[in-house]
Scaffold this motif. Structure first.
Motif, PDB file in Angstrom:
ATOM      1  N   LEU A 269     -19.475   3.970   3.292  1.00  0.00           N
ATOM      2  CA  LEU A 269     -19.863   5.223   2.644  1.00  0.00           C
ATOM      3  C   LEU A 269     -18.690   6.190   2.575  1.00  0.00           C
ATOM      4  N   LEU A 270     -17.862   6.178   3.597  1.00  0.00           N
ATOM      5  CA  LEU A 270     -16.694   7.070   3.592  1.00  0.00           C
ATOM      6  C   LEU A 270     -15.676   6.671   2.530  1.00  0.00           C
ATOM      7  N   ASP A 271     -15.687   5.390   2.132  1.00  0.00           N
ATOM      8  CA  ASP A 271     -14.715   4.890   1.158  1.00  0.00           C
ATOM      9  C   ASP A 271     -15.242   4.870  -0.274  1.00  0.00           C
ATOM     10  N   LEU A 272     -16.520   5.191  -0.484  1.00  0.00           N
ATOM     11  CA  LEU A 272     -17.098   5.083  -1.829  1.00  0.00           C
ATOM     12  C   LEU A 272     -16.497   6.093  -2.789  1.00  0.00           C
ATOM     13  N   GLU A 273     -16.298   5.630  -4.027  1.00  0.00           N
ATOM     14  CA  GLU A 273     -15.914   6.531  -5.107  1.00  0.00           C
ATOM     15  C   GLU A 273     -17.182   7.056  -5.768  1.00  0.00           C
ATOM     16  N   GLY A 274     -17.231   8.330  -6.034  1.00  0.00           N
ATOM     17  CA  GLY A 274     -18.419   8.920  -6.621  1.00  0.00           C
ATOM     18  C   GLY A 274     -18.376   8.947  -8.140  1.00  0.00           C
ATOM     19  N   PRO A 275     -19.379   9.499  -8.745  1.00  0.00           N
ATOM     20  CA  PRO A 275     -20.595  10.019  -8.120  1.00  0.00           C
ATOM     21  C   PRO A 275     -21.469   8.889  -7.542  1.00  0.00           C
ATOM     22  N   THR A 282     -35.819   9.808   0.353  1.00  0.00           N
ATOM     23  CA  THR A 282     -35.939   8.565   1.121  1.00  0.00           C
ATOM     24  C   THR A 282     -34.717   8.233   1.959  1.00  0.00           C
ATOM     25  N   ALA A 283     -33.542   8.749   1.617  1.00  0.00           N
ATOM     26  CA  ALA A 283     -32.313   8.360   2.312  1.00  0.00           C
ATOM     27  C   ALA A 283     -32.083   9.241   3.540  1.00  0.00           C
ATOM     28  N   PRO A 284     -31.502   8.677   4.592  1.00  0.00           N
ATOM     29  CA  PRO A 284     -31.278   9.444   5.818  1.00  0.00           C
ATOM     30  C   PRO A 284     -30.314  10.614   5.609  1.00  0.00           C
ATOM     31  N   GLU A 285     -30.564  11.680   6.335  1.00  0.00           N
ATOM     32  CA  GLU A 285     -29.668  12.824   6.355  1.00  0.00           C
ATOM     33  C   GLU A 285     -28.254  12.397   6.729  1.00  0.00           C
ATOM     34  N   ALA A 286     -28.136  11.412   7.626  1.00  0.00           N
ATOM     35  CA  ALA A 286     -26.821  10.952   8.075  1.00  0.00           C
ATOM     36  C   ALA A 286     -25.989  10.410   6.933  1.00  0.00           C
ATOM     37  N   ALA A 287     -26.627   9.722   5.984  1.00  0.00           N
ATOM     38  CA  ALA A 287     -25.883   9.166   4.851  1.00  0.00           C
ATOM     39  C   ALA A 287     -25.310  10.278   3.990  1.00  0.00           C
ATOM     40  N   PHE A 288     -26.083  11.320   3.760  1.00  0.00           N
ATOM     41  CA  PHE A 288     -25.573  12.471   3.001  1.00  0.00           C
ATOM     42  C   PHE A 288     -24.371  13.085   3.720  1.00  0.00           C
ATOM     43  N   ARG A 289     -24.470  13.228   5.024  1.00  0.00           N
ATOM     44  CA  ARG A 289     -23.392  13.869   5.778  1.00  0.00           C
ATOM     45  C   ARG A 289     -22.108  13.044   5.732  1.00  0.00           C
ATOM     46  N   LEU A 290     -22.245  11.727   5.752  1.00  0.00           N
ATOM     47  CA  LEU A 290     -21.055  10.875   5.655  1.00  0.00           C
ATOM     48  C   LEU A 290     -20.376  11.051   4.299  1.00  0.00           C
ATOM     49  N   LEU A 291     -21.160  11.027   3.228  1.00  0.00           N
ATOM     50  CA  LEU A 291     -20.579  11.207   1.893  1.00  0.00           C
ATOM     51  C   LEU A 291     -19.953  12.590   1.752  1.00  0.00           C
ATOM     52  N   GLU A 292     -20.627  13.601   2.261  1.00  0.00           N
ATOM     53  CA  GLU A 292     -20.096  14.960   2.166  1.00  0.00           C
ATOM     54  C   GLU A 292     -18.828  15.133   2.974  1.00  0.00           C
ATOM     55  N   SER A 293     -18.732  14.430   4.108  1.00  0.00           N
ATOM     56  CA  SER A 293     -17.523  14.559   4.924  1.00  0.00           C
ATOM     57  C   SER A 293     -16.297  13.979   4.226  1.00  0.00           C
ATOM     58  N   ALA A 294     -16.536  13.034   3.303  1.00  0.00           N
ATOM     59  CA  ALA A 294     -15.440  12.435   2.537  1.00  0.00           C
ATOM     60  C   ALA A 294     -15.238  13.131   1.189  1.00  0.00           C
ATOM     61  N   ASN A 295     -15.965  14.236   0.985  1.00  0.00           N
ATOM     62  CA  ASN A 295     -15.884  14.990  -0.274  1.00  0.00           C
ATOM     63  C   ASN A 295     -16.242  14.134  -1.490  1.00  0.00           C
ATOM     64  N   THR A 296     -17.140  13.193  -1.274  1.00  0.00           N
ATOM     65  CA  THR A 296     -17.594  12.322  -2.360  1.00  0.00           C
ATOM     66  C   THR A 296     -18.644  13.048  -3.194  1.00  0.00           C
ATOM     67  N   GLN A 297     -18.499  12.968  -4.502  1.00  0.00           N
ATOM     68  CA  GLN A 297     -19.477  13.607  -5.374  1.00  0.00           C
ATOM     69  C   GLN A 297     -20.820  12.890  -5.252  1.00  0.00           C
ATOM     70  N   ILE A 298     -21.873  13.668  -5.070  1.00  0.00           N
ATOM     71  CA  ILE A 298     -23.212  13.120  -4.862  1.00  0.00           C
ATOM     72  C   ILE A 298     -24.094  13.423  -6.067  1.00  0.00           C
ATOM     73  N   ALA A 299     -24.827  12.411  -6.515  1.00  0.00           N
ATOM     74  CA  ALA A 299     -25.830  12.583  -7.568  1.00  0.00           C
ATOM     75  C   ALA A 299     -27.200  12.431  -6.918  1.00  0.00           C
ATOM     76  N   ARG A 300     -27.881  13.556  -6.716  1.00  0.00           N
ATOM     77  CA  ARG A 300     -29.206  13.519  -6.107  1.00  0.00           C
ATOM     78  C   ARG A 300     -30.211  13.030  -7.145  1.00  0.00           C
ATOM     79  N   ALA A 301     -30.795  11.885  -6.887  1.00  0.00           N
ATOM     80  CA  ALA A 301     -31.757  11.311  -7.832  1.00  0.00           C
ATOM     81  C   ALA A 301     -32.588  10.271  -7.100  1.00  0.00           C
ATOM     82  N   ALA A 302     -33.725   9.937  -7.690  1.00  0.00           N
ATOM     83  CA  ALA A 302     -34.628   8.964  -7.073  1.00  0.00           C
ATOM     84  C   ALA A 302     -33.960   7.603  -6.946  1.00  0.00           C
TER      85      ALA A 302
END
Length: 607
Positions: A269-275, A282-302
């Motif tokens: 997750l830390l290495d993923l290219e976004g978005p 449904t996804a854990p809060e921890a997964a969001f925090r990992l992506l955010e810590s790497a400044n990865t662009q997140i697309a919130r969607a189902a």
């Protein structure tokens, strides 16, 4: 050996001592409270023994709920299904049942914690949506939410079981109606269209559906416990214990599916290219925090698989129909056997084990949930699970409620029937008939495209409401095709705003429960189908999949309309015609009697 255990998974434990240990650990960690959910990192209904934290701490074994522990309070939050059960399972001197959602956790916390209080939570066990909702509700309270680096409950759980490593298996493409490659290509095209480089999948049933695999990590739900990253080119990185997959399954999955150890998820997750598409519901809060810590662009969607999975294709519907035919034979054999017995010679466990043996003969891989078999007052517990300690002997004049289902290779079933034991209980006839009329009303419903479950829920409750009665659970849940018996996101409930679509499968299960006396529920599974409509207007209706007689001995025939009688008679004729060729002479004779037409001369003409 039975597929269902009758031992109390939390029985005999010293829960007050565990509570004291947790409080000591919280103090050492600088926390003033902690949330203990009934959830794992995948938000599944069934959790492995290693994730049964709520039951381990409190003794409560229901399928939904959570606890909040502070230095001087321990609230166990439960909904209407479990308000009787929780009283029997938790120690009232140490744990306090809290009616939820009537009581909001934020309101309870404002009384339980002072301003400046530090409330801990495990970020792998809560979704982003859950945490955001609680943070908003506590915004002006001074109470802070603290993500724990390690779950303090796990730190005191000395004999915590190891995570499951159940064998994975292939799910036949012919039954799935589509290959995994086709599904992956379809979902990847959607990612590209929406400008997303990848999607994180955290729901095991979404992953199992996408890859056409099934598993045995947790009972009743044939899924592979895993996480997955779907790339916009259709490749999948599957994070699951490699020991679950044999060489044949690896070869079937092919080079476009890489199987990686779960420990590799966080670094990936830390290495993923976004978005990166990720579902806050449904996804854990921890997964969001990992992506955010790497400044990865997140697309919130189902979750991109959740709706395609809910819309069953023709092959999946055919598999469900075939499974329900075999399941109907097992159910008819059970009900015929039950009618031939002296109730006093049977217990609830006897009935569960008999039904399980009949379903094994019909070809199940597992039951689709622990059978709910409640006699008399036990039937008033909507999600009652019989144990050796609660096992009740059947008795004349009581009502028996049996809610059960099977996991077949080609389909999943879920059915409830309520039967009188001996002479019908007079007080039950009125509610039983109201429940039946609501079930028929929903079965017969026709509605335009765009209608949601919330629009239809009242149809099933109308006759109960007219008597001043109701039930504290939804009317229907989504059902998977050879997958989880409780499948999101579609529901029939007052809060479900998701439009219903052709191919979706739901339960239709109104009920009524009188504490200390009896319970009633009648349930069929229904598939949404297109129906006739005027040009330019799309209309939908329901096809009933379940094939089993509805007991007529508690029906107040005079309260039915002619349309309701015609529906029930037609349904029973279909059950009889479909199942009779598969039955022995004695059972066929029983079925003939159980499905004979109602006496319409007893219907009161209505203005």
């Amino acid at each position: 050996m039975s597929l269902q255990s009758f031992d109390d998974p939390a029985g005999g434990a010293d829960h007050p001592a565990r509570l004291a240990q947790l409080r000591a650990r919280l103090a050492a960690d600088g926390l003033d409270g902690f949330i203990v959910p009934r959830a794992d990192a995948h938000q599944g209904e069934y959790v492995a023994d290693a994730d049964a934290r709520l039951a381990w701490l409190t003794g409560f074994t229901g399928s939904a709920g959570f606890a909040i522990v502070t230095p001087d309070r321990a609230g166990v939050f439960i909904d209407g299904r479990y308000r009787v059960q929780v009283k029997a399972q938790v120690d009232p001197a140490h744990f306090t049942p809290v009616p939820w959602p009537d009581t909001k956790p934020s309101d309870w916390l404002r009384e339980a914690l002072p301003a400046g209080g530090r409330l801990g939570f495990d970020p792998w066990l809560h979704t982003r949506q859950e945490i955001e909702t609680l943070e908003k509700a506590l915004a002006d309270s001074g109470i802070g939410l603290i993500a724990a680096d390690r779950n303090p409950l796990d730190a005191i759980w000395a004999d915590r079981p190891a995570p499951p490593v159940g064998c994975a298996r292939a799910h036949d493409d012919a039954i799935a109606g589509e290959t995994s490659a086709e599904k992956r290509a379809r979902l990847a095209a959607r990612l590209r269209k929406e400008g997303q480089a990848a999607a994180l999948l955290t729901l095991p049933d979404s992953i199992s559906w996408l890859l056409n695999i099934r598993g045995s990590d947790v009972p009743k739900n044939p899924v592979v416990q895993s996480f997955a990253v779907l790339s916009d080119d259709g490749h999948v990185a599957l994070f699951a214990d490699p020991a679950k997959f044999d060489d044949a399954l690896r070869a079937r999955l092919g080079n476009e599916v890489a199987i990686l150890h779960p420990d590799g998820l966080s670094p990936a997750l830390l290495d993923l290219e976004g978005p990166v598409r990720i579902d806050p519901a449904t996804a854990p809060e921890a997964a969001f925090r990992l992506l955010e810590s790497a400044n990865t662009q997140i697309a919130r969607a189902a979750d991109p698989a959740i709706l395609p999975k809910a819309r069953k294709n023709a092959a999946e519907l055919d598999g469900m129909r075939a499974a329900h035919e075999r399941d109907g034979v097992a159910m008819v054999r059970l009900l015929a056997w039950l009618d031939a017995q002296d109730p006093a010679g049977l217990t609830e466990i006897d009935v569960v084990e008999k039904l399980e043996s009949l379903r094994l003969e019909a070809g199940i891989i597992d039951t689709s949930f622990d059978t709910i078999c409640g006699a008399g007052p036990n039937a008033a517990l909507p999600h009652y699970r019989v144990t050796r300690a609660t096992n009740r002997r059947l008795a004349q004049g009581e009502v028996l409620l049996i809610d059960s289902g099977g996991q077949y290779p080609d389909g999943t079933t879920d059915i409830t029937r309520t039967v009188p034991l001996g002479d019908p209980l007079p007080d039950a006839a009125g509610p039983y008939t109201a429940v039946l009329r609501g079930m028929i009303a929903l079965s017969r419903a026709r509605f335009p495209a765009g209608v949601a479950g919330a629009h239809l829920d009242a149809l099933a409750r109308q006759h109960l409401w007219a008597r001043g009665l109701d039930y504290d659970h939804g009317t229907g849940h989504g059902v998977g095709a050879a997958l989880c018996v409780h499948e999101g996101p579609v529901r029939i409930s007052r809060v479900s705003t998701l439009p219903l679509e052709s191919g979706m499968i739901l339960s239709n299960e109104p009920g009524y429960y009188r504490e200390g006396a009896f319970g009633i529920r009648i349930e069929n599974l229904i598939a949404i189908v297109e129906t006739e409509a005027e040009p330019g207007r799309a209309m939908l209706g329901f096809e009933t999949l379940t094939l089993c007689p509805i007991d007529r001995r508690l029906i107040d025939i005079a309260a039915l309309s002619r349309d309701e009688v015609e529906w029930l008679d037609a349904y029973h004729a279909r059950v009889r015609d479909t199942l009779s060729p598969h039955l022995d002479d004695a059972t066929r004779s029983w079925l003939d009697q159980a499905t004979r037409p109602l006496d319409v001369s007893r219907i009161r003409e209505k203005c």
